[in-house]
Design a protein around this motif. Sequence first.
Motif, short mmCIF file in Angstrom:
data_model
loop_
_atom_site.label_atom_id
_atom_site.label_comp_id
_atom_site.label_asym_id
_atom_site.label_seq_id
_atom_site.Cartn_x
_atom_site.Cartn_y
_atom_site.Cartn_z
N UNK A 189 0.82 -1.16 0.09
CA UNK A 189 0.01 0.04 -0.03
C UNK A 189 0.82 1.17 0.02
N UNK A 190 0.63 2.26 -0.62
CA UNK A 190 0.85 3.41 -0.90
C UNK A 190 0.23 4.52 -1.24
N UNK A 191 0.70 5.83 -1.02
CA UNK A 191 -0.43 6.86 -1.58
C UNK A 191 -0.04 7.63 -2.82
N UNK A 192 -0.70 8.16 -3.47
CA UNK A 192 -0.59 8.81 -4.90
C UNK A 192 -0.96 10.16 -4.58
N UNK A 193 -0.23 11.16 -4.72
CA UNK A 193 -0.66 12.54 -4.58
C UNK A 193 -0.51 13.30 -5.95
N UNK A 194 -1.67 13.98 -6.36
CA UNK A 194 -1.79 14.61 -7.62
C UNK A 194 -1.14 15.99 -7.18
N UNK A 195 0.19 16.44 -7.95
CA UNK A 195 0.67 17.68 -7.90
C UNK A 195 0.25 18.82 -8.52
N UNK A 196 0.11 18.51 -9.93
CA UNK A 196 -0.29 19.51 -10.83
C UNK A 196 -0.66 18.91 -12.13
N UNK A 197 -1.72 19.60 -12.73
CA UNK A 197 -2.15 19.55 -14.11
C UNK A 197 -1.86 20.69 -15.27
N UNK A 198 -1.18 20.19 -16.10
CA UNK A 198 -0.74 21.37 -17.10
C UNK A 198 -0.93 21.11 -18.48
N UNK A 199 -1.15 22.00 -19.46
CA UNK A 199 -1.36 21.67 -20.75
C UNK A 199 -0.09 20.82 -21.44
N UNK A 200 -0.43 20.23 -22.51
CA UNK A 200 0.72 19.74 -23.39
C UNK A 200 0.66 20.00 -24.50
N UNK A 201 1.72 19.85 -25.30
CA UNK A 201 1.99 20.20 -26.77
C UNK A 201 0.91 19.38 -27.56
N UNK A 202 0.62 18.22 -27.16
CA UNK A 202 -0.03 17.38 -27.81
C UNK A 202 -1.49 17.93 -28.62
N UNK A 203 -1.64 17.67 -29.59
CA UNK A 203 -2.81 18.25 -30.47
C UNK A 203 -3.89 17.25 -30.46
N UNK A 204 -5.24 17.76 -30.41
CA UNK A 204 -6.36 16.96 -30.60
C UNK A 204 -6.27 15.36 -30.08
N UNK A 205 -6.24 15.62 -28.76
CA UNK A 205 -6.08 14.00 -27.83
C UNK A 205 -7.42 13.28 -28.43
N UNK A 206 -7.01 11.97 -28.44
CA UNK A 206 -8.22 10.85 -28.64
C UNK A 206 -9.05 10.65 -27.51
N UNK A 207 -10.18 11.05 -27.43
CA UNK A 207 -11.06 11.00 -26.11
C UNK A 207 -11.89 9.78 -26.26
N UNK A 208 -12.01 9.02 -25.48
CA UNK A 208 -13.13 7.80 -25.29
C UNK A 208 -14.58 8.40 -25.38
N UNK A 209 -15.36 7.72 -25.66
CA UNK A 209 -16.78 7.80 -25.61
C UNK A 209 -17.26 7.69 -24.12
#
Length: 244
Positions: A189-209
């Motif tokens: 067992x361990x913990x996952x901490x979300x530190x940051x969310x930033x834009x990426x240079x990737x264009x038009x990501x494939x988003x699932x239904x």
Amino acid sequence: MKYLATILIIICTATLLTLYFVWPDKPMDATNIAVTVNGHRLAKTTIAAEGARVGYHSEDHAALLDSAITRELLIQEAQRLKLDKEESFRVSLKTFYEESLIKTLMDRQYTLPKIAISDTEIDAYLALFGKMVTFTRLPVTATPSPVPASDQGPQNEVLFDDLAEPLKFLLSSLKPGEYAMKFDTGSEQYAIRLDAVTPSPALRPSVPEREHVRQLLADYKRQQQIANWLNELRNNASITIHNG
């Protein structure tokens, strides 16, 4: 005490199965007899039930009857050779019993009340596609109330789309600065901490239904429910590992 109860259950099961094989046949309605093999009668209803289980159709009756006769001949020959008295058979019987018991238990856990997935959860998951996420894996304190033991640990910055699904689902449930406990195989067992969310240079990501995401989230939550349950079983158990 629980080990004694387990042993008694195994002994009782083995005894019942042994009695099944050696107990004289119960009187059977003559109209229900499909075939008699060396004096042992096979019921039409039993053969029909087995056919339904394996998917035989009505036109396959001859093949089903032939299969039942072959099976009965093999059982009788094995009993004639007293294979059912051998230790290897008893071990196989115990193994079969234990595996069947575990399968029944796990099937029951997987058929617990349906897990509801909200539109908010789906929106949070989809919103991270095409984004870079930075997260930290943190060590935790011992049970019974595990919490991060430190705010320092290995940090990762990855395109959300490239993460494994379980990690995607966990991170999508967090806001920057929040953490969640994670269990691997019910023990680590361990913990996952979300530190940051930033834009990426990737264009038009494939988003699932959305409906596909809903099903994936439901499966993930069920898996987490099972992992937490297994971890609770381990934590509540008395376990002694003997070395040597």
